[in-house]
Scaffold this motif. Structure first.
Motif, PDB file in Angstrom:
ATOM      1  N   LEU A 188     -19.601  38.916 -50.125  1.00 37.65           N
ATOM      2  CA  LEU A 188     -20.320  38.886 -51.397  1.00 37.65           C
ATOM      3  C   LEU A 188     -21.306  37.721 -51.396  1.00 37.65           C
ATOM      4  O   LEU A 188     -21.209  36.816 -50.556  1.00 37.65           O
ATOM      5  CB  LEU A 188     -19.333  38.699 -52.557  1.00 37.65           C
ATOM      6  N   PRO A 189     -22.223  37.705 -52.344  1.00 37.09           N
ATOM      7  CA  PRO A 189     -23.092  36.529 -52.496  1.00 37.09           C
ATOM      8  C   PRO A 189     -22.279  35.296 -52.907  1.00 37.09           C
ATOM      9  O   PRO A 189     -21.070  35.376 -53.111  1.00 37.09           O
ATOM     10  CB  PRO A 189     -24.059  36.942 -53.596  1.00 37.09           C
ATOM     11  N   ARG A 190     -22.967  34.209 -53.094  1.00 38.51           N
ATOM     12  CA  ARG A 190     -22.319  32.916 -53.374  1.00 38.51           C
ATOM     13  C   ARG A 190     -21.414  32.937 -54.605  1.00 38.51           C
ATOM     14  O   ARG A 190     -21.709  33.600 -55.593  1.00 38.51           O
ATOM     15  CB  ARG A 190     -23.394  31.839 -53.633  1.00 38.51           C
ATOM     16  N   GLU A 191     -20.387  32.145 -54.520  1.00 40.17           N
ATOM     17  CA  GLU A 191     -19.526  31.761 -55.638  1.00 40.17           C
ATOM     18  C   GLU A 191     -19.014  32.921 -56.508  1.00 40.17           C
ATOM     19  O   GLU A 191     -19.186  32.917 -57.732  1.00 40.17           O
ATOM     20  CB  GLU A 191     -20.254  30.742 -56.529  1.00 40.17           C
ATOM     21  N   PRO A 192     -18.398  33.922 -55.894  1.00 38.45           N
ATOM     22  CA  PRO A 192     -17.759  34.947 -56.737  1.00 38.45           C
ATOM     23  C   PRO A 192     -16.648  34.318 -57.557  1.00 38.45           C
ATOM     24  O   PRO A 192     -15.967  33.407 -57.101  1.00 38.45           O
ATOM     25  CB  PRO A 192     -17.214  35.956 -55.728  1.00 38.45           C
ATOM     26  N   ARG A 193     -16.459  34.810 -58.734  1.00 41.36           N
ATOM     27  CA  ARG A 193     -15.424  34.256 -59.611  1.00 41.36           C
ATOM     28  C   ARG A 193     -14.528  35.366 -60.166  1.00 41.36           C
ATOM     29  O   ARG A 193     -13.564  35.730 -59.556  1.00 41.36           O
ATOM     30  CB  ARG A 193     -16.060  33.456 -60.758  1.00 41.36           C
ATOM     31  N   SER A 194     -14.871  35.911 -61.297  1.00 43.94           N
ATOM     32  CA  SER A 194     -13.978  36.858 -61.952  1.00 43.94           C
ATOM     33  C   SER A 194     -14.180  38.277 -61.407  1.00 43.94           C
ATOM     34  O   SER A 194     -15.224  38.591 -60.832  1.00 43.94           O
ATOM     35  CB  SER A 194     -14.247  36.825 -63.457  1.00 43.94           C
ATOM     36  N   ALA A 195     -13.163  39.105 -61.604  1.00 38.93           N
ATOM     37  CA  ALA A 195     -13.271  40.501 -61.154  1.00 38.93           C
ATOM     38  C   ALA A 195     -12.564  41.426 -62.141  1.00 38.93           C
ATOM     39  O   ALA A 195     -11.580  41.041 -62.780  1.00 38.93           O
ATOM     40  CB  ALA A 195     -12.656  40.656 -59.767  1.00 38.93           C
ATOM     41  N   VAL A 196     -13.086  42.632 -62.254  1.00 32.83           N
ATOM     42  CA  VAL A 196     -12.405  43.704 -62.979  1.00 32.83           C
ATOM     43  C   VAL A 196     -12.603  44.986 -62.166  1.00 32.83           C
ATOM     44  O   VAL A 196     -13.555  45.098 -61.395  1.00 32.83           O
ATOM     45  CB  VAL A 196     -12.950  43.912 -64.417  1.00 32.83           C
ATOM     46  N   VAL A 197     -11.695  45.925 -62.364  1.00 34.92           N
ATOM     47  CA  VAL A 197     -11.788  47.199 -61.658  1.00 34.92           C
ATOM     48  C   VAL A 197     -12.060  48.290 -62.681  1.00 34.92           C
ATOM     49  O   VAL A 197     -11.520  48.270 -63.800  1.00 34.92           O
ATOM     50  CB  VAL A 197     -10.474  47.485 -60.897  1.00 34.92           C
ATOM     51  N   SER A 198     -12.908  49.232 -62.301  1.00 33.92           N
ATOM     52  CA  SER A 198     -13.282  50.312 -63.229  1.00 33.92           C
ATOM     53  C   SER A 198     -12.077  51.161 -63.605  1.00 33.92           C
ATOM     54  O   SER A 198     -11.048  51.141 -62.918  1.00 33.92           O
ATOM     55  CB  SER A 198     -14.360  51.193 -62.587  1.00 33.92           C
ATOM     56  N   VAL A 210     -23.030  31.445 -59.761  1.00 36.51           N
ATOM     57  CA  VAL A 210     -24.458  31.189 -59.568  1.00 36.51           C
ATOM     58  C   VAL A 210     -25.108  32.442 -58.975  1.00 36.51           C
ATOM     59  O   VAL A 210     -24.418  33.340 -58.513  1.00 36.51           O
ATOM     60  CB  VAL A 210     -24.694  29.993 -58.608  1.00 36.51           C
ATOM     61  N   GLY A 211     -26.424  32.468 -59.017  1.00 37.25           N
ATOM     62  CA  GLY A 211     -27.135  33.523 -58.300  1.00 37.25           C
ATOM     63  C   GLY A 211     -27.672  34.671 -59.122  1.00 37.25           C
ATOM     64  O   GLY A 211     -28.307  35.575 -58.584  1.00 37.25           O
ATOM     65  N   SER A 212     -27.437  34.701 -60.417  1.00 35.91           N
ATOM     66  CA  SER A 212     -28.060  35.687 -61.315  1.00 35.91           C
ATOM     67  C   SER A 212     -27.650  37.124 -61.034  1.00 35.91           C
ATOM     68  O   SER A 212     -28.395  38.046 -61.348  1.00 35.91           O
ATOM     69  CB  SER A 212     -29.597  35.611 -61.240  1.00 35.91           C
ATOM     70  N   VAL A 213     -26.508  37.334 -60.413  1.00 31.26           N
ATOM     71  CA  VAL A 213     -26.126  38.710 -60.111  1.00 31.26           C
ATOM     72  C   VAL A 213     -24.665  38.982 -60.476  1.00 31.26           C
ATOM     73  O   VAL A 213     -23.881  38.057 -60.677  1.00 31.26           O
ATOM     74  CB  VAL A 213     -26.299  39.047 -58.608  1.00 31.26           C
ATOM     75  N   LEU A 214     -24.378  40.275 -60.536  1.00 32.31           N
ATOM     76  CA  LEU A 214     -23.003  40.756 -60.633  1.00 32.31           C
ATOM     77  C   LEU A 214     -22.835  41.716 -59.454  1.00 32.31           C
ATOM     78  O   LEU A 214     -23.699  42.557 -59.228  1.00 32.31           O
ATOM     79  CB  LEU A 214     -22.796  41.487 -61.955  1.00 32.31           C
ATOM     80  N   SER A 215     -21.766  41.550 -58.705  1.00 34.47           N
ATOM     81  CA  SER A 215     -21.562  42.428 -57.547  1.00 34.47           C
ATOM     82  C   SER A 215     -20.779  43.664 -57.955  1.00 34.47           C
ATOM     83  O   SER A 215     -19.865  43.591 -58.780  1.00 34.47           O
ATOM     84  CB  SER A 215     -20.808  41.683 -56.445  1.00 34.47           C
TER      85      SER A 215
END
Lengths: 676, 397
Positions: A188-198, A210-215
């Motif tokens: 993944l991109p930098r500094e992943p933090r929280s996660a949820v599953v659909s 950071v990085g302005s995105v959601l993976s």
């Protein structure tokens, strides 16, 4: 190639899995049985039920999780400072038990079968515990290795699998729900933090600090591809203007698409003006089906072609709170939730000079109250929980209520049985509970919010007061001593890292620098090396933020915290490649170690490496330390290089020599740099 | 000694009923927080800006019921180009304008509201919102005759709308018309009716209605109408200002409501925020809290009071003026009944309106929620003790 990398990583992390790669697809490392466990169970299998029954199952971990154990309602709290898992009676708020972890817990999750999962961020493990009695410490079932710095846990429906994010490791790992065997791991991109599953269990959504995105990670496809959704701010009026111009051009251009292409480029550039950060939390609930909520902060770093008086344009708000709403089905953000419109009535500050409603500039945790369909977000700085209308396309504009809780609210859960909010505040180790009420507008004087704060028993090893105070000051959003516009140190340095943003500064464009683990032996400070001590550098920083400044004792505390803040663990992954990279790094031919020398990989001197930006005041830059350089991109003082490989290739001749290196050597050099 | 102790009867503007009406004011019949479905809303439409070319002339004999054109009396030296006409929705008001008789209509006589210009991309036929009347309403609009210096003046389009309550139903009726300021002629463009349903209510008596705007455009809209309580109860809810996400703003302009259209789009949404100051139920001052007339001391002690709202400030100023006019005999410290001292509290309320639709939503979702957008502000006032709390039927609406 992906598979071989995964295997390589797994081999290094899990010694027990050596040789697994040779077995081809599906041969993942088996969970490692810990023999040094404090409460080791005789059965070291990860499978098997436990006596904890989750309360208000959300499918996501947090720093606290609610459960019923033997008829008692308890909160399991991941106490970062105590390196323990606390069991707290949810009704009396008395601490019932303490489970030593010998490592720093990030999140805890109570699975449907009662197992209690904990991520240990400085041990790179996912720990599985078993509850027997609410009054007794939990016992260890097993642990499984994770990439560096595991943080969040999320579960697919019915706990068929668990996904774990790794912040410094930049990975998402999926584990089988029963055996905890690794199903896959993706970068993944930098500094992943929280996660949820659909809701269908097919997709994981991951926030990034950071990085302005959601993976968005495909959990069921063969490749487990990860794509990114932009969470950058958008100006609706600007978008409308571009649409109007596009229509006009389409009418007038008569088939000539050049001007339309130019307009597209202009719009793309405009769209990059508002990066976002502070993506620490995600929340979703079947009560607001199909939507995922990502509290974050939209940033205006200023015009990089100019040199403002401080960090960012002094006449514009630099940071503003936001809650991105992700359409789960469309895998895209609702643009209404990314609005940067400054005309918003809720942003009016003119009526009350005391700024009565500080913005949530450091959101840290979130959950949904299904009964009122409210999004609850905890905020560092002013230490509160803010409730937003979760049915709105832009929840930020629909704030319902706030509750003041203990300092450093790092986790929140909803006690659905009693319809209360439960918050763990790490900085003062308090558990706060409060009735959530309804959706009606409440007159605080008639119905004051009843927040009950309970301080947990003191730590066995107390934190140094300077460190504790420094941590509070570091996260002091809205403190006029730090910055006049509400920014905290943690605004640009989330978790002590950097925000990956290039700011307009009085010296020219400058990337925020990572602090954690990098400041003790890397003087002088700043990109220009004009500050010999951290104290003076901080003083200058407050000045640029128009902050009034701290008292010396507070400044000492802040320096202490910055110097001692948790440092991510660097994992060496491909030793032969790293060895080759080190050889290149120290070679006279490459010349890297000429400037990046010594223990801290810096000579502490200024050099002109031909990197002067058009708006830079000076072309001389202080040699930055290379400690932890692998996780700090984009690189260079103005963030011009998005990858380390690009930096190594394009800086040839200006900063060492790399033209003679083939792709394998460049990769080896990069692998070495990532171990520093 | 209490300098104000002898105050007999200081009539403070209608705030004393607060305590009695508090229960009703706080009652929340709303479904705020519940998912409001688009299909639950009644349909209809609101008039939009005319797309046809404006007529160069409207005969003076042409009239449309409900729209009145009146020219004030101008001094003879006033140039022709500056002699505007006013368009109003009440014959009484029109007569007042003709007579230069000022404006003395009661609040609840503002039977309809007007707008006269498009702020949303006027004239751009590619923009779905190009023909939207501005939601910023007014009780009257002015038109100027065409002249060499102002060729764009002359015949103008005017939009009038009126909230009608009948048989338990609420609807918004609109009339669009061309009006010629030279002839005072009025030519009908169209009439429209939008049925509304109550979707939420909150403190201060504010009620939110919504309806589906079924205009013949690709973009669908939900029309939200936020209504202030009628007559005296409006003392508890100040002027409303609204802003949509795209920057389009509106206000009640002296009308009793704000209307805000929000576009319905897939995988996205639109929002608007309305703010209005609300007067909160009064709090009596505990008897052991020694009152003083030293305002600076008060301010230093109570903090919030220093930032009293204009509403509360006006109350305090009114008392001061009355006190200044009182004969000294009436301010006798020996007066047996001391005044009742209390805090007038106010706070800015925020009403959020939204419509959105995710890929999984069967239909657009509506959201209405309420919150505070500022701190409470307090002004201490003195009531005459003999004044019983009174409440009208409107107060408890």
């Amino acid at each position: 190639m992906i598979r071989s990398r995964i295997c390589g990583i797994s081999m290094i992390i899990a010694g027990a899995a050596a040789g697994a790669c040779a077995h081809g697809p599906g041969a993942f490392p088996r969970p490692r049985a810990e023999t040094a466990a404090i409460h080791a169970a005789s059965d070291l299998s990860c499978e098997g039920a436990s006596n904890a029954e989750p309360l208000g199952h959300t499918g996501a971990g947090a720093t606290l999780a609610l459960a019923r154990v033997g008829g008692r309602r308890v909160a399991y709290v991941a106490d970062e400072d105590g390196k323990t898992l606390l069991t707290v009676d949810l009704d009396s708020r008395a601490q019932l038990a303490e489970t030593p972890l010998a490592a720093t817990p990030s999140q805890v999750y109570v699975a449907l079968d009662g197992r209690v999962l904990v991520t240990l961020r400085d041990k790179n493990e996912l720990l599985v515990l078993r509850a027997t009695d609410a009054n007794a410490p939990l016992t260890k079932r097993c642990s499984v290795p994770t990439p560096a710095e595991p943080i969040a846990i999320a579960a697919s429906p019915k706990d068929a699998s668990f996904v774990v994010t790794s912040g410094w490791g930049q990975r998402l790992t999926e584990y089988d729900g029963r055996s905890l065997l690794v199903r896959f791991e993706t970068r993944l991109p930098r500094e992943p933090r929280s996660a949820v599953v659909s809701e269908d269990g097919k997709t994981a959504f991951v926030s990034h600090a950071v990085g302005s995105v959601l993976s968005v990670v495909d959990l069921v496809g063969a490749k487990h591809e990860a794509s990114q959704v932009s969470l950058r701010g958008q100006d609706p009026r600007e978008r409308k203007m571009f649409e109007t111009r596009r229509r006009e051009l389409a009418k007038d251009s008569a088939g000539d698409t050049t001007r339309l292409d130019d307009l597209d480029a202009e719009q793309r550039k405009a769209g990059e003006r508002h990066p976002s950060c502070q993506g620490f939390a995600l929340a979703k609930s079947s009560s607001v089906s199909g939507r995922i909520f990502a509290p974050q902060v939209l940033v205006d770093p200023g015009d990089l072609e100019g040199r403002p008086d401080g960090y960012g344009d002094e006449n514009e708000p630099t940071e503003s709170a936001a809650v991105a709403v992700i359409d789960e089905g469309a895998k895209a953000a609702m643009t209404a939730s990314l609005s940067v419109s400054r005309l918003n009535l809720t942003g009016r500050r003119g009526n009350d000079a005391r700024d009565p409603r500080p913005e949530c500039l450091l959101p840290r945790a979130a959950t949904i109250d299904a009964k009122t369909k409210s999004l609850l977000v905890t905020c560092y700085g002013f230490d509160a929980v803010v409730a937003y209308d979760a049915t709105s396309a832009n929840p930020l504009t629909s704030e319902r209520r706030r509750w003041t809780v203990g300092a450093g609210p790092s986790g929140i859960a909803v006690d659905s049985e009693k319809h209360r909010g439960v918050v763990w505040s790490q900085f003062d180790r308090t558990l706060s509970t409060f009735p959530l009420g309804g959706t009606e507008l409440v007159d605080d004087k008639v119905s004051p919010s009843l927040v009950q704060k309970t301080v947990m028993p003191p730590l066995r090893e107390k934190l140094a007061a300077e460190y504790a105070l420094g941590r509070i000051l570091f996260h002091a959003a809205g403190d006029a001593r730090i910055a006049s516009d509400g920014r905290a140190c943690a605004s640009c340095h989330p978790d002590g890292r950097d925000d990956a943003i290039t700011w307009a500064t009085p010296e020219g464009p400058r990337r925020s620098m990572m602090l954690a683990g990098r400041v003790t032996r890397s003087a002088p400070y700043s990109w220009n090396g004009n500050e010999s001590t951290l104290h003076s550098h901080l003083g200058n920083t407050f000045d640029r933020l128009s902050g009034r400044g701290l008292r010396s004792i507070e400044l000492d505390s802040l320096v202490t915290y910055i110097s001692q803040m948790p440092t991510p663990a660097v994992l060496s992954r491909d030793q032969p490649s790293v060895d080759r990279g080190k050889q290149i790094f120290t070679s006279n031919e490459a010349g890297c170690s000429g400037c990046h020398s010594g223990e801290s990989y810096t000579d502490g001197k200024n050099h002109d490496v031909g990197s002067k930006h058009s708006s830079d005041r000076d072309g001389q830059f202080n040699t930055p330390t290379l400690h932890l350089v692998g996780g700090t991109g984009p690189w260079f003082h103005d963030g011009r290089y998005s990858t380390l490989g690009e930096l190594l290739r394009k800086s040839d001749g200006k900063m060492g020599k790399t033209a003679h290196l083939d792709a394998g050597d460049i990769n080896a050099l990069e692998a070495f740099l990532r171990t520093l | 000694m209490r300098p104000l102790a002898s105050l007999r009867r200081t009539r403070v503007v209608a705030t004393t009923f607060c305590a009695l009406s508090a229960l009703c004011a706080f009652s929340h019949s709303a479904r705020a927080g519940d998912a409001l479905a688009y299909s639950d809303l009644p349909g209809g439409r609101i008039g939009t800006m005319p797309t046809s070319k404006k007529p160069s002339f409207v005969g003076g004999h042409e009239k449309v019921p409900g729209l009145f054109v009146a020219a004030p009396k101008f001094p003879p030296e006033t140039p022709w180009a500056q002699r505007h006409v006013s368009v109003v929705t009440s014959e009484t008001r029109a007569a007042q304008i003709r007579d230069n008789d000022g404006f003395n209509a009661k609040e609840d006589e503002a039977s309809a509201c007007l707008s006269d210009s498009a702020l949303m991309g006027q004239g751009d036929d590619g923009d779905a919102e190009a023909h939207e009347w501005t939601p910023a309403l007014a009780e009257q609009v002015n038109l100027w005759p065409a002249s060499k210096s102002n060729e764009s003046a002359g015949v103008g389009a005017v939009h009038s709308e009126k909230l009608v309550r009948a048989n338990g139903h609420v609807k918004l009726e609109s009339i669009d018309a061309w009006i010629d300021p030279s002839t005072h002629g009025v030519r009908l463009i169209g009439r429209a009716t939008l049925s509304l349903v109550k979707v939420a209510s909150a403190i201060g008596g504010v009620v939110v209605y919504a309806g589906r705007d079924e205009r013949a455009e690709v973009t669908r809209y939900v029309q939200f109408v936020v209504v202030r309580p009628a007559t005296q109860a409006t003392a508890r809810l100040g002027p409303m200002q609204a802003m949509r996400q795209d920057g389009i703003s509106a206000h009640d302009g002296g009308c009793a409501y704000v209307r805000m259209p929000l576009a319905v789009s897939s995988n996205d949404g639109d929002t608007a925020v309305i703010v209005a100051p609300v007067e909160l139920p009064s709090r009596r001052i505990p008897s052991n809290e020694a009152p003083t007339t030293d305002e600076s001391a008060h301010d230093a002690k109570r903090g919030d009071a220093a930032n009293a709202t204009s509403m509360a400030s006006s109350v305090a100023k009114s008392i001061k003026r009355r006190l200044a006019k009182r004969p000294a005999s009436q301010l006798s410290p020996l007066s047996p009944v001391p005044p009742v001292e209390r805090d007038v509290r106010s706070r800015e309320m925020q009403i959020h309106l939204g419509v959105s639709r995710s890929a999984q939503d069967q239909e657009p979702q509506l959201s209405v929620s309420f919150g505070w957008s500022g701190r409470e502000k307090v002004q201490r006032v003195f009531d005459e003790p003999s004044a019983p709390p009174t409440a009208t039927s409107e107060d408890t609406d």
